[in-house]
Design an enzyme around this catalytic site. Structure first.
Site, mmCIF file in Angstrom:
data_model
loop_
_atom_site.group_PDB
_atom_site.id
_atom_site.type_symbol
_atom_site.label_atom_id
_atom_site.label_comp_id
_atom_site.label_asym_id
_atom_site.label_seq_id
_atom_site.Cartn_x
_atom_site.Cartn_y
_atom_site.Cartn_z
ATOM 1 N N ASP A 37 -102.734 -19.516 62.811
ATOM 2 C CA ASP A 37 -102.401 -18.080 62.731
ATOM 3 C C ASP A 37 -100.906 -17.839 62.524
ATOM 4 O O ASP A 37 -100.449 -16.698 62.546
ATOM 5 C CB ASP A 37 -102.863 -17.363 64.002
ATOM 6 C CG ASP A 37 -102.220 -17.931 65.260
ATOM 7 O OD1 ASP A 37 -101.380 -18.859 65.146
ATOM 8 O OD2 ASP A 37 -102.542 -17.447 66.359
ATOM 9 N N HIS A 130 -70.194 -17.490 56.564
ATOM 10 C CA HIS A 130 -69.750 -16.384 55.710
ATOM 11 C C HIS A 130 -68.958 -15.381 56.559
ATOM 12 O O HIS A 130 -69.533 -14.502 57.203
ATOM 13 C CB HIS A 130 -70.954 -15.698 55.052
ATOM 14 C CG HIS A 130 -70.526 -14.634 54.100
ATOM 15 N ND1 HIS A 130 -70.243 -14.901 52.777
ATOM 16 C CD2 HIS A 130 -70.269 -13.326 54.275
ATOM 17 C CE1 HIS A 130 -69.845 -13.792 52.193
ATOM 18 N NE2 HIS A 130 -69.862 -12.820 53.081
ATOM 19 N N ASP A 173 -65.067 -13.985 44.061
ATOM 20 C CA ASP A 173 -64.754 -12.649 44.595
ATOM 21 C C ASP A 173 -63.683 -12.785 45.673
ATOM 22 O O ASP A 173 -63.301 -13.908 46.043
ATOM 23 C CB ASP A 173 -66.016 -11.947 45.142
ATOM 24 C CG ASP A 173 -66.771 -12.799 46.142
ATOM 25 O OD1 ASP A 173 -66.131 -13.632 46.809
ATOM 26 O OD2 ASP A 173 -67.997 -12.649 46.267
ATOM 27 N N LYS A 196 -65.510 -8.824 42.072
ATOM 28 C CA LYS A 196 -66.968 -8.689 41.965
ATOM 29 C C LYS A 196 -67.422 -7.334 42.482
ATOM 30 O O LYS A 196 -66.940 -6.866 43.519
ATOM 31 C CB LYS A 196 -67.644 -9.799 42.786
ATOM 32 C CG LYS A 196 -69.161 -9.692 42.831
ATOM 33 C CD LYS A 196 -69.793 -10.945 43.412
ATOM 34 C CE LYS A 196 -70.039 -10.843 44.896
ATOM 35 N NZ LYS A 196 -70.734 -12.025 45.424
ATOM 36 N N THR A 227 -79.237 -16.082 44.631
ATOM 37 C CA THR A 227 -79.976 -15.870 43.366
ATOM 38 C C THR A 227 -79.246 -16.499 42.189
ATOM 39 O O THR A 227 -79.803 -16.604 41.093
ATOM 40 C CB THR A 227 -80.111 -14.366 43.066
ATOM 41 O OG1 THR A 227 -78.793 -13.835 42.826
ATOM 42 C CG2 THR A 227 -80.755 -13.619 44.221
ATOM 43 N N GLY A 229 -76.721 -15.097 40.769
ATOM 44 C CA GLY A 229 -76.130 -14.008 39.992
ATOM 45 C C GLY A 229 -74.608 -14.067 39.988
ATOM 46 O O GLY A 229 -73.973 -13.976 38.926
ATOM 47 N N THR A 230 -74.008 -14.255 41.149
ATOM 48 C CA THR A 230 -72.538 -14.289 41.255
ATOM 49 C C THR A 230 -71.981 -15.439 40.411
ATOM 50 O O THR A 230 -71.074 -15.254 39.613
ATOM 51 C CB THR A 230 -72.120 -14.472 42.733
ATOM 52 O OG1 THR A 230 -72.634 -13.367 43.471
ATOM 53 C CG2 THR A 230 -70.618 -14.567 42.890
HETATM 54 C C1 R5P Z 1 -71.346 -13.154 48.933
HETATM 55 O O1 R5P Z 1 -70.468 -12.453 49.304
HETATM 56 C C2 R5P Z 1 -71.364 -14.644 48.958
HETATM 57 O O2 R5P Z 1 -70.106 -15.196 49.182
HETATM 58 C C3 R5P Z 1 -71.962 -15.190 47.680
HETATM 59 O O3 R5P Z 1 -71.089 -14.934 46.592
HETATM 60 C C4 R5P Z 1 -73.286 -14.553 47.419
HETATM 61 O O4 R5P Z 1 -74.058 -14.550 48.560
HETATM 62 C C5 R5P Z 1 -74.032 -15.245 46.307
HETATM 63 O O5 R5P Z 1 -75.247 -14.606 46.107
HETATM 64 P P1 R5P Z 1 -75.968 -14.639 44.714
HETATM 65 O O6 R5P Z 1 -76.098 -16.092 44.340
HETATM 66 O O7 R5P Z 1 -77.301 -14.002 44.953
HETATM 67 O O8 R5P Z 1 -75.141 -13.870 43.752
#
Ligand code: R5P
Length: 301
Positions: A37, A130, A173, A196, A227, A229-230
């Site tokens: 479960d 972070h 960023d 960013k 993901t 994306g950054t």
């Molecule tokens: C965000 O502030 C972190 O330092 C990374 O840049 C971020 O978490 C990366 O996320 P993603 O790969 O989704 O862009």
């Protein structure tokens, strides 16, 4: 006095073995299972009475399940008589939700830290936490807390395995400046950061207004690839500005969905991560830095 004992939870088994080998601490066994479960079953197979216990578990891929596992483990170890429970949590989830961005939001970072402390955690070691609005790990934890970094080993690896002429370090960023600085000092080169703007959890826009990257071999340094994306946008921006090559590095390779594909397709020459989260690009192990930090403080008294 008995040696410290190390347990690897369900996201920490391999690292626990590596750390045990490097430290000479005993490797214990903990069985973690899920009932049909979805409930969690845990059993420690070693006697922990009066001993320092090191619990290794990274909070990723089903982070909520792993958090519950950690809470059960910490409280049980205390109940079984452990002298101290030392958490090695190489990837610490929820650190990005460190403030109330919109009214009514949960500040999960703070809550997760309190939950672990209340369960009985005595000390915590993590890697490249972070830290953004919370500047220092001691602002979030009341227990002794150590934030180690994998950045030095990541860029040393890149410098050894890629042909780089006049490398330049770039943080994607402003938050990444802390890691870019460490990377630049390690290799004795310059660094810069990009700008960013986050549009959504999956979409970001990156501007590289100031960076002078023409003809340079760039190493991008960030804490997390989620993901992708950054990283993908940063690679595109840097290539667009004439960078000769771009290698993407991060400590925590969460790699959601097609993250690796996105970054490589954007033009990255390679991707290098640590093993805080095991992945196909986890070329650098954090076991030595964790083992060194533990040996300096655990099992001494
Ligand atoms: C965000 O502030 C972190 O330092 C990374 O840049 C971020 O978490 C990366 O996320 P993603 O790969 O989704 O862009």
């Amino acid at each position: 006095m008995a040696k410290p004992i190390i347990f690897g939870g369900s996201r920490g088994k391999v690292l626990a073995v590596k750390i045990a080998k490097l430290t000479g601490f005993e490797l214990g066994e903990v069985i973690v299972k899920s009932f049909p479960d979805g409930e969690t079953y845990i059993r420690f197979m070693n006697d922990v009475k009066g001993r320092d216990v090191i619990l290794v578990n990274s909070v990723h891929h089903k982070p909520n399940d792993i958090l519950v596992e950690l809470l059960f483990e910490i409280e049980t170890l205390k109940d079984l008589g452990a002298k101290r429970v030392i958490g090695v949590i190489p990837y610490f989830a929820y650190a990005r939700q460190d403030t109330r961005f919109n009214p009514g939001e949960v500040v999960s970072f703070e809550i997760v830290a309190r939950m672990l402390e209340r369960a009985g955690l005595d000390e915590i070691y993590t890697v490249d936490l972070h830290l953004h609005r919370v500047r220092d790990i001691s602002e979030i934890f009341k227990i002794p807390a150590y934030n180690l970094t994998a950045v030095r080993d990541l860029v040393k690896y890149v410098s050894k395995h890629y042909k780089l002429e006049k490398p330049l370090i770039i943080g994607p960023d402003e938050e990444a400046e802390q890691w870019a600085k460490i990377a630049a000092e390690t290799l004795g080169v310059d660094y810069d950061v990009l700008e960013k703007k986050r549009i959504s959890a999956e979409e970001v826009v990156i501007e590289a207004r100031t960076a002078n990257v023409r003809g340079r071999d760039v190493i991008i340094v960030d804490d997390i690839i989620s993901t992708g994306g950054t990283m993908a946008e940063a690679v595109k921006a840097l290539k667009g500005l004439g960078a000769r090559s771009v290698v993407a590095t991060c400590t925590h390779a969460l790699l959601v969905g097609e993250a690796l594909y996105k970054i490589l397709r954007a033009g990255a020459e390679g991707i290098v991560a640590s093993d805080t989260i095991p992945s196909p690009v986890s070329y650098v192990s954090v076991a030595p830095i964790i083992a060194n930090a533990l040996m300096r403080r655990v099992g001494k008294e």
